[in-house]
Design a protein around this motif. Structure first.
Motif, PDB file in Angstrom:
ATOM      1  N   LYS A  53       4.322  43.982  -5.894  1.00 36.77           N
ATOM      2  CA  LYS A  53       3.019  43.402  -5.580  1.00 36.77           C
ATOM      3  C   LYS A  53       2.220  43.386  -6.880  1.00 36.77           C
ATOM      4  O   LYS A  53       1.817  44.429  -7.383  1.00 36.77           O
ATOM      5  N   LEU A  54       2.016  42.201  -7.424  1.00 40.51           N
ATOM      6  CA  LEU A  54       1.372  42.067  -8.730  1.00 40.51           C
ATOM      7  C   LEU A  54      -0.045  41.510  -8.647  1.00 40.51           C
ATOM      8  O   LEU A  54      -0.583  41.040  -9.646  1.00 40.51           O
ATOM      9  N   SER A  55      -0.677  41.609  -7.492  1.00 43.09           N
ATOM     10  CA  SER A  55      -2.033  41.080  -7.337  1.00 43.09           C
ATOM     11  C   SER A  55      -3.052  41.824  -8.200  1.00 43.09           C
ATOM     12  O   SER A  55      -4.150  41.330  -8.426  1.00 43.09           O
ATOM     13  N   TRP A  56      -2.697  42.992  -8.710  1.00 38.68           N
ATOM     14  CA  TRP A  56      -3.581  43.773  -9.580  1.00 38.68           C
ATOM     15  C   TRP A  56      -3.674  43.180 -10.985  1.00 38.68           C
ATOM     16  O   TRP A  56      -4.591  43.513 -11.737  1.00 38.68           O
ATOM     17  N   LEU A  57      -2.743  42.302 -11.333  1.00 41.02           N
ATOM     18  CA  LEU A  57      -2.778  41.665 -12.653  1.00 41.02           C
ATOM     19  C   LEU A  57      -3.857  40.588 -12.672  1.00 41.02           C
ATOM     20  O   LEU A  57      -3.856  39.689 -11.836  1.00 41.02           O
ATOM     21  N   GLY A  58      -4.760  40.671 -13.619  1.00 44.23           N
ATOM     22  CA  GLY A  58      -5.829  39.690 -13.729  1.00 44.23           C
ATOM     23  C   GLY A  58      -5.455  38.497 -14.576  1.00 44.23           C
ATOM     24  O   GLY A  58      -6.191  37.518 -14.637  1.00 44.23           O
TER      25      GLY A  58
ATOM     26  N   LEU B 159       2.961  48.058 -19.025  1.00 35.40           N
ATOM     27  CA  LEU B 159       1.964  47.102 -19.499  1.00 35.40           C
ATOM     28  C   LEU B 159       0.939  47.902 -20.288  1.00 35.40           C
ATOM     29  O   LEU B 159       0.274  48.769 -19.730  1.00 35.40           O
ATOM     30  N   ASP B 160       0.838  47.650 -21.602  1.00 38.39           N
ATOM     31  CA  ASP B 160      -0.079  48.442 -22.423  1.00 38.39           C
ATOM     32  C   ASP B 160      -1.288  47.661 -22.918  1.00 38.39           C
ATOM     33  O   ASP B 160      -2.085  48.181 -23.693  1.00 38.39           O
ATOM     34  N   HIS B 161      -1.447  46.425 -22.441  1.00 34.67           N
ATOM     35  CA  HIS B 161      -2.668  45.657 -22.704  1.00 34.67           C
ATOM     36  C   HIS B 161      -2.743  44.497 -21.722  1.00 34.67           C
ATOM     37  O   HIS B 161      -1.733  44.054 -21.200  1.00 34.67           O
ATOM     38  N   GLY B 162      -3.961  44.039 -21.435  1.00 35.48           N
ATOM     39  CA  GLY B 162      -4.123  42.914 -20.525  1.00 35.48           C
ATOM     40  C   GLY B 162      -5.357  43.042 -19.651  1.00 35.48           C
ATOM     41  O   GLY B 162      -6.252  43.838 -19.914  1.00 35.48           O
ATOM     42  N   ARG B 163      -5.395  42.260 -18.590  1.00 40.26           N
ATOM     43  CA  ARG B 163      -6.520  42.223 -17.645  1.00 40.26           C
ATOM     44  C   ARG B 163      -6.033  42.818 -16.328  1.00 40.26           C
ATOM     45  O   ARG B 163      -4.992  42.434 -15.818  1.00 40.26           O
ATOM     46  N   VAL B 164      -6.825  43.758 -15.771  1.00 38.66           N
ATOM     47  CA  VAL B 164      -6.434  44.476 -14.564  1.00 38.66           C
ATOM     48  C   VAL B 164      -7.552  44.402 -13.528  1.00 38.66           C
ATOM     49  O   VAL B 164      -8.714  44.654 -13.853  1.00 38.66           O
ATOM     50  N   ILE B 165      -7.183  44.082 -12.286  1.00 31.41           N
ATOM     51  CA  ILE B 165      -8.134  44.079 -11.173  1.00 31.41           C
ATOM     52  C   ILE B 165      -8.048  45.460 -10.519  1.00 31.41           C
ATOM     53  O   ILE B 165      -7.118  45.751  -9.757  1.00 31.41           O
TER      54      ILE B 165
ATOM     55  N   PHE C 235      -7.474  47.112 -22.498  1.00 30.75           N
ATOM     56  CA  PHE C 235      -7.520  46.459 -21.193  1.00 30.75           C
ATOM     57  C   PHE C 235      -8.903  45.931 -20.901  1.00 30.75           C
ATOM     58  O   PHE C 235      -9.910  46.487 -21.357  1.00 30.75           O
ATOM     59  N   VAL C 236      -8.942  44.850 -20.132  1.00 33.54           N
ATOM     60  CA  VAL C 236     -10.196  44.340 -19.570  1.00 33.54           C
ATOM     61  C   VAL C 236     -10.101  44.642 -18.081  1.00 33.54           C
ATOM     62  O   VAL C 236      -9.149  44.209 -17.424  1.00 33.54           O
ATOM     63  N   PHE C 237     -11.047  45.412 -17.556  1.00 26.62           N
ATOM     64  CA  PHE C 237     -11.030  45.778 -16.145  1.00 26.62           C
ATOM     65  C   PHE C 237     -12.036  44.933 -15.379  1.00 26.62           C
ATOM     66  O   PHE C 237     -13.200  44.837 -15.779  1.00 26.62           O
ATOM     67  N   VAL C 238     -11.571  44.305 -14.302  1.00 25.16           N
ATOM     68  CA  VAL C 238     -12.448  43.464 -13.480  1.00 25.16           C
ATOM     69  C   VAL C 238     -12.388  43.946 -12.039  1.00 25.16           C
ATOM     70  O   VAL C 238     -11.542  44.703 -11.663  1.00 25.16           O
TER      71      VAL C 238
END
Length: 119
Positions: free
Chosen positions: A14-19, A93-99, A116-119
């Motif tokens: 389930k990858l819905s946490w990936l922004g 995953l050591d960088h990216g956008r996370v919901i 990381f950018v957290f949204v």
């Protein structure tokens, strides 16, 4: 380490946490210290994608937010935990956008989570 060749089938991660897709194609390989997996982290024999991870010596373990713990990133894909198996080799995953609201566990971003950018 459990490095023998096996074939297993279970539900997709389930990858819905990936922004975003950022960082997905450059995930690095880490070894999860199986001895540090708690029952709260393992669901139906699987460590779910999106589990926050921390440095645990030369390996990684689930991030708990404990004093002095160093957050390193998120587990990119589900990882099976077999009875009697060894440590788990997995993508991080050591960088990216996370919901944050869609992560499989409660998470508060630590101060060192600057990649990381957290949204």
């Amino acid at each position: 380490m459990d490095l023998k060749i096996t074939k297993e089938t279970y539900g997709g991660s389930k990858l819905s946490w990936l922004g975003s897709r950022r960082g997905v194609d450059t995930a690095r390989t880490v070894t999860i210290d199986r001895s540090k997996l708690a029952a709260a982290v393992v669901t139906a024999g699987v460590v779910p994608a999106g589990t926050p991870l921390a440095q645990a010596g030369a390996k990684v373990a689930p991030f708990t937010g404990a004093e002095g713990e160093v957050f390193v990133g998120f587990l990119l894909t589900d990882q099976a935990v077999k009875a009697g198996g060894g440590d788990i080799v997995a993508p991080l995953l050591d960088h990216g956008r996370v919901i944050v609201a869609k992560l499989p566990v409660a998470f508060t971003a630590p101060d060192n989570a600057t990649s990381f950018v957290f949204v």
